[in-house]
Design a protein around this motif. Sequence first.
Motif, PDB file in Angstrom:
ATOM      1  N   GLY A   1       0.835  -1.204   0.000  1.00  0.00           N
ATOM      2  CA  GLY A   1       0.000   0.000   0.000  1.00  0.00           C
ATOM      3  C   GLY A   1       0.864   1.247   0.000  1.00  0.00           C
ATOM      4  O   GLY A   1       2.049   1.212   0.363  1.00  0.00           O
ATOM      5  N   THR A   2       0.268   2.379  -0.442  1.00  0.00           N
ATOM      6  CA  THR A   2       1.039   3.613  -0.484  1.00  0.00           C
ATOM      7  C   THR A   2       0.628   4.548   0.643  1.00  0.00           C
ATOM      8  O   THR A   2       1.449   5.302   1.147  1.00  0.00           O
ATOM      9  N   GLY A   3      -0.592   4.516   1.048  1.00  0.00           N
ATOM     10  CA  GLY A   3      -1.021   5.400   2.121  1.00  0.00           C
ATOM     11  C   GLY A   3      -2.443   5.109   2.525  1.00  0.00           C
ATOM     12  O   GLY A   3      -3.180   4.410   1.821  1.00  0.00           O
ATOM     13  N   LEU A   4      -2.819   5.629   3.689  1.00  0.00           N
ATOM     14  CA  LEU A   4      -4.136   5.345   4.248  1.00  0.00           C
ATOM     15  C   LEU A   4      -4.786   6.661   4.680  1.00  0.00           C
ATOM     16  O   LEU A   4      -4.178   7.456   5.397  1.00  0.00           O
ATOM     17  N   VAL A   5      -5.971   6.881   4.209  1.00  0.00           N
ATOM     18  CA  VAL A   5      -6.758   8.036   4.648  1.00  0.00           C
ATOM     19  C   VAL A   5      -7.886   7.493   5.513  1.00  0.00           C
ATOM     20  O   VAL A   5      -8.494   6.484   5.163  1.00  0.00           O
ATOM     21  N   TYR A   6      -8.131   8.131   6.652  1.00  0.00           N
ATOM     22  CA  TYR A   6      -9.225   7.622   7.477  1.00  0.00           C
ATOM     23  C   TYR A   6     -10.245   8.703   7.773  1.00  0.00           C
ATOM     24  O   TYR A   6      -9.966   9.906   7.636  1.00  0.00           O
ATOM     25  N   ALA A   7     -11.397   8.254   8.143  1.00  0.00           N
ATOM     26  CA  ALA A   7     -12.462   9.185   8.527  1.00  0.00           C
ATOM     27  C   ALA A   7     -13.304   8.494   9.578  1.00  0.00           C
ATOM     28  O   ALA A   7     -13.654   7.325   9.417  1.00  0.00           O
ATOM     29  N   LYS A   8     -13.591   9.200  10.677  1.00  0.00           N
ATOM     30  CA  LYS A   8     -14.399   8.624  11.754  1.00  0.00           C
ATOM     31  C   LYS A   8     -15.766   9.272  11.753  1.00  0.00           C
ATOM     32  O   LYS A   8     -15.884  10.492  11.559  1.00  0.00           O
TER      33      LYS A   8
ATOM     34  N   SER B   1     -21.430  13.753  12.473  1.00  0.00           N
ATOM     35  CA  SER B   1     -20.439  14.463  11.663  1.00  0.00           C
ATOM     36  C   SER B   1     -19.244  13.539  11.427  1.00  0.00           C
ATOM     37  O   SER B   1     -19.079  12.543  12.123  1.00  0.00           O
ATOM     38  N   VAL B   2     -18.436  13.908  10.451  1.00  0.00           N
ATOM     39  CA  VAL B   2     -17.315  13.044  10.082  1.00  0.00           C
ATOM     40  C   VAL B   2     -16.008  13.797  10.263  1.00  0.00           C
ATOM     41  O   VAL B   2     -15.865  14.944   9.802  1.00  0.00           O
ATOM     42  N   LYS B   3     -15.052  13.142  10.942  1.00  0.00           N
ATOM     43  CA  LYS B   3     -13.732  13.740  11.159  1.00  0.00           C
ATOM     44  C   LYS B   3     -12.720  12.901  10.395  1.00  0.00           C
ATOM     45  O   LYS B   3     -12.671  11.671  10.563  1.00  0.00           O
ATOM     46  N   SER B   4     -11.954  13.563   9.503  1.00  0.00           N
ATOM     47  CA  SER B   4     -11.045  12.773   8.674  1.00  0.00           C
ATOM     48  C   SER B   4      -9.636  13.321   8.715  1.00  0.00           C
ATOM     49  O   SER B   4      -9.396  14.411   9.233  1.00  0.00           O
ATOM     50  N   SER B   5      -8.715  12.564   8.111  1.00  0.00           N
ATOM     51  CA  SER B   5      -7.335  13.023   8.030  1.00  0.00           C
ATOM     52  C   SER B   5      -7.139  13.960   6.837  1.00  0.00           C
ATOM     53  O   SER B   5      -6.033  14.398   6.573  1.00  0.00           O
ATOM     54  N   VAL B   6      -8.214  14.213   6.109  1.00  0.00           N
ATOM     55  CA  VAL B   6      -8.119  15.109   4.947  1.00  0.00           C
ATOM     56  C   VAL B   6      -9.178  16.208   5.037  1.00  0.00           C
ATOM     57  O   VAL B   6      -9.709  16.674   4.012  1.00  0.00           O
ATOM     58  N   ASP B   7      -9.459  16.638   6.258  1.00  0.00           N
ATOM     59  CA  ASP B   7     -10.499  17.649   6.485  1.00  0.00           C
ATOM     60  C   ASP B   7     -10.261  18.951   5.708  1.00  0.00           C
ATOM     61  O   ASP B   7     -11.215  19.622   5.303  1.00  0.00           O
ATOM     62  N   LYS B   8      -8.991  19.249   5.500  1.00  0.00           N
ATOM     63  CA  LYS B   8      -8.764  20.549   4.845  1.00  0.00           C
ATOM     64  C   LYS B   8      -9.112  20.521   3.355  1.00  0.00           C
ATOM     65  O   LYS B   8      -9.219  21.554   2.729  1.00  0.00           O
TER      66      LYS B   8
END
Lengths: 583, 583
Positions: free
Chosen positions: A345-352, A358-365
């Motif tokens: 794998g190259t990378g992992l993006v997550y969202a809770k 509401s959803v909180k993610s590692s790519v919120d911006k």
Amino acid sequence: MYRNHTCGEIRMENSGQEVLLAGWVQTVRNLGGMTFIDLRDRYGITQLVVDDHTTDAVKNIASTLGREFVVQARGIVRERSSKNAKIPTGEVELHITELNILNEAVTPPFTIMDDTDGGDELRMKYRYLDLRRETVRKNLELRAKMAHVVRNYLDSKNFIETETPVMIKSTPEGARDFVVPSRMNPNQFYALPQSPQLFKQLLMVAGFDRYYQIVKCFRDEDLRADRQPEFTQIDCEMSYVHQEDVLNMFEGLTKHLFKELKGIDIVDFPRMTFAEAFERYGNDKPDLRFGMVIHELTDLVKGKEFKLFEEAEYIGGICATGCGEYTRKQLDALTEYIKKPQIGGTGLVYAKVNPDGSVKSSVDKFYSPDELMAWADRFGAQSGDLLLIMFGSREKTLPVISSLRLEMGRQCGFMDKENFKPLWVVDFPLLEWNEETQRFFAMHHPFTSPKPEDIGLLDTDPGKVRANAYDLVINGVEIGGGSVRIFDSALQAKMFKILGFTKEAAEDQFGFLMNAFKFGAPPHAGIAFGFDRLVSMFAGLDSIRDVIAFPKNNSGRDVMNDSPSPIAQAQLDELYLKLVKSE
Amino acid sequence: MYRNHTCGEIRMENSGQEVLLAGWVQTVRNLGGMTFIDLRDRYGITQLVVDDHTTDAVKNIASTLGREFVVQARGIVRERSSKNAKIPTGEVELHITELNILNEAVTPPFTIMDDTDGGDELRMKYRYLDLRRETVRKNLELRAKMAHVVRNYLDSKNFIETETPVMIKSTPEGARDFVVPSRMNPNQFYALPQSPQLFKQLLMVAGFDRYYQIVKCFRDEDLRADRQPEFTQIDCEMSYVHQEDVLNMFEGLTKHLFKELKGIDIVDFPRMTFAEAFERYGNDKPDLRFGMVIHELTDLVKGKEFKLFEEAEYIGGICATGCGEYTRKQLDALTEYIKKPQIGGTGLVYAKVNPDGSVKSSVDKFYSPDELMAWADRFGAQSGDLLLIMFGSREKTLPVISSLRLEMGRQCGFMDKENFKPLWVVDFPLLEWNEETQRFFAMHHPFTSPKPEDIGLLDTDPGKVRANAYDLVINGVEIGGGSVRIFDSALQAKMFKILGFTKEAAEDQFGFLMNAFKFGAPPHAGIAFGFDRLVSMFAGLDSIRDVIAFPKNNSGRDVMNDSPSPIAQAQLDELYLKLVKSE
């Protein structure tokens, strides 16, 4: 006989009887005035007693006994004063009147108990002692029982058990053959069969109609964990059938095995195309014990500033139910997991998904709350869930998601070994393109029939042709696979051509099969089950090694008898062979 | 399915039904207005009818059919006007409404009939066509049935079916091994097992108690008629048993097979020592279907002028009942027979008992009428009988008499294949002296136990030691053999020494077995049956070839697929091997 009863069969109703037992000394407990000896054989354990009433002769012999001594004991069955409810013979004991040591034993290198202190290597070296442990022997007994049930089922369905040769013609297609030099035909070689494929097809040409065999097969591969150079297949073939008939027959066998061996009723097996399996599970052997199916997000995430997603052909992932509380550390560990070289794998993006929805993610911006909610909707995620999203090329990313899905299944405790979820995967591609050699290989084998509706594509777009091939998958493990065969010599010749065989090479290697087809080949289809794997799954084991009496290690060695080994020069001379020094 | 019935199951009660069949065209008989097609599959033959009521479409297809075409036919079952009582489907026929050619066939190289016109070689080359013949397929069906009955019997007796490895350690004792070069362990070799002997003994050390396997074994021998490089054994081993227990268990199996497969009840098998078998039958596998036992005359014939007898160590022969009328020509033929190099006789003396009780012999000038009458008395000969007497060394003459006895059995019609006379031959010598190499060889194998009462002779006169070894012989054919095993590592080491192994060689080859024995080996014994031979005997065949689906010829070749065959240089390189040119 050295005995008239086994160590597993004496009960209260034998009280007062004189019996003669033989077996191994499991333990000796000397309690001052009394000595208790647990005598073990394959059938169980019986307690022997030496007390005040025992003769001195017997007492003297008893005092010399050590673990694993082989003894014969005659005595009177009596009710125990302190009973052991854990073993079937626990209500009685044998007051011995005669004791013979049949063979002494040096102290074994590990304890012969279910919970042994012996490491893997030591147990392999002394495999004959490891096999004395009940847990290991039970696996082999299950294997024998399964073979019995399989044979009775197939016999009842009119299959003829037929032995095919072990020394056969070497063919270059498929994995590497083990070969056997012929002394009587100098400089020529037999091969050991990777499967009896050609012979079972010839048996169909011969009108045998239904064939099976539980048979050893051989592959000279670099052994990954849990591969053996020799392994066993339940090998079957049927004439005058369509794919559906084969699936039904062997679904029937599999259900029968679950019922007979585990008392489990399994309802009809679902079917899934290879394309769907890849799309929704990222591989061709979905583990259906849990959901967490893969959803694609590519259409939802494009057109933003997030470069990694912009550059990716495919973006998708899974929803790990109830994992919203994973800590930063846990999430980092998951990223590390997918980046391992063997996963790639190259990378992992997550969202809770938060309790408020509401959803909180590692790519919120890069994404608005509404956009992130749309992702969650795609997965049907609930509050407290965790989305794990990966990206890259479609072909490479789906398998990475698959690996993470299985890892999450383990972490969430979904991998219950006693929960069995079988599945037929169908419509495999006929061919696989190999970049390195720039040619097509048969995905199943060169005798697999294309789906009739795809035959036209053989000339225009061979990679798109689907096969009448199928796999039986249980809990993410490929248990069996097979196909409808080509039974037309012209189509078979065309297949060989697509696979890069010259006419001469095809004739040399498979001429006898194509020739056989000219004499009236019936439509036929077959399947082979990995017997070792099936037994190990039923036994709840991870490795096939524990269901094989004398397995080899990862270098193909039998460490018990230290083979393979050098042979005499005279033997090489007879075979017209010379050794070449290896580096 | 391409069919809803087989070609063997339609009966009068199906009249009026529409059925769908598939199979091979056995024959097409065109009788002008009507065409009859015999459609064949494994289950039988059904007659298809094309007549005035048949559609033109079907008629057109029917007119193109040839022998062995594969077709699918739908039609209505009707009572035949002219019935065939010879086949179970002979009361009905199928009036076809739909006919599809599934595959065409070129004309087979021989007729697919029980009574074929194909020679042996042609039938081997096209084995898949030969197997279409009912007689051949029935042999293979019998084989499958026998395997089934054997397994059920042994399962019921608590034997655990256990697979042992096919790629094992090469050992120099016994026949020549086939070897398999190891790629992962360069310059080292596996061997294919001549039998699973060591593994089954280790399974006893492992406490499996009772083991069996129907298993392929391999021997790289110059193939005499009716030997195959790969063959199948019913291989068994038991713990805590004496010889008698093994004989009883496998006598039970053999009786069960005769009962289940041939409906024959056989009473208890006689036992005969090796010494008696040699004395009375001249070999170690007496054919008890007829008498003609050997009687020695040495004591009666010595002290006369007849030089051939005077110089002979042994004089003896047989009485051929009712052969007193043999002509001079017939008697000469018998003399020629025993003088063949493979039989090795030196001469034949005969004597006929005349109707008046007097005896007429070829040596009348040396012996008085009374002396000749004494010979006849020794044989219990009656008037009309023929005495056939041979002479020479005891060791060489008895086998010659044995050969002539069997020849006379054939000539007299005593070799009824459906008359089964089993026999246990016991007390074989432990060792055989080999003149050429000036050493002892194990007569059975190096793991066979001497008779306890003979162990003292091991040091003083090893050639005299008898073994706890036994053969099951039926009608003069060795069907099975086995022995009680040594289970003491010290005695095993002594055996290796007697067999000429250095301590190091014994340790290198069999160290793991002797080591295993130190950890508590139980008393054990076993047997192996030649499965191919047993099936062929039950099938009434002379050769094992016809009970093997894909046999090899006398050069170890499979002429169907032309193997063994050369392999690629790359493959040799990977195996670190170089070919040596043969002369």
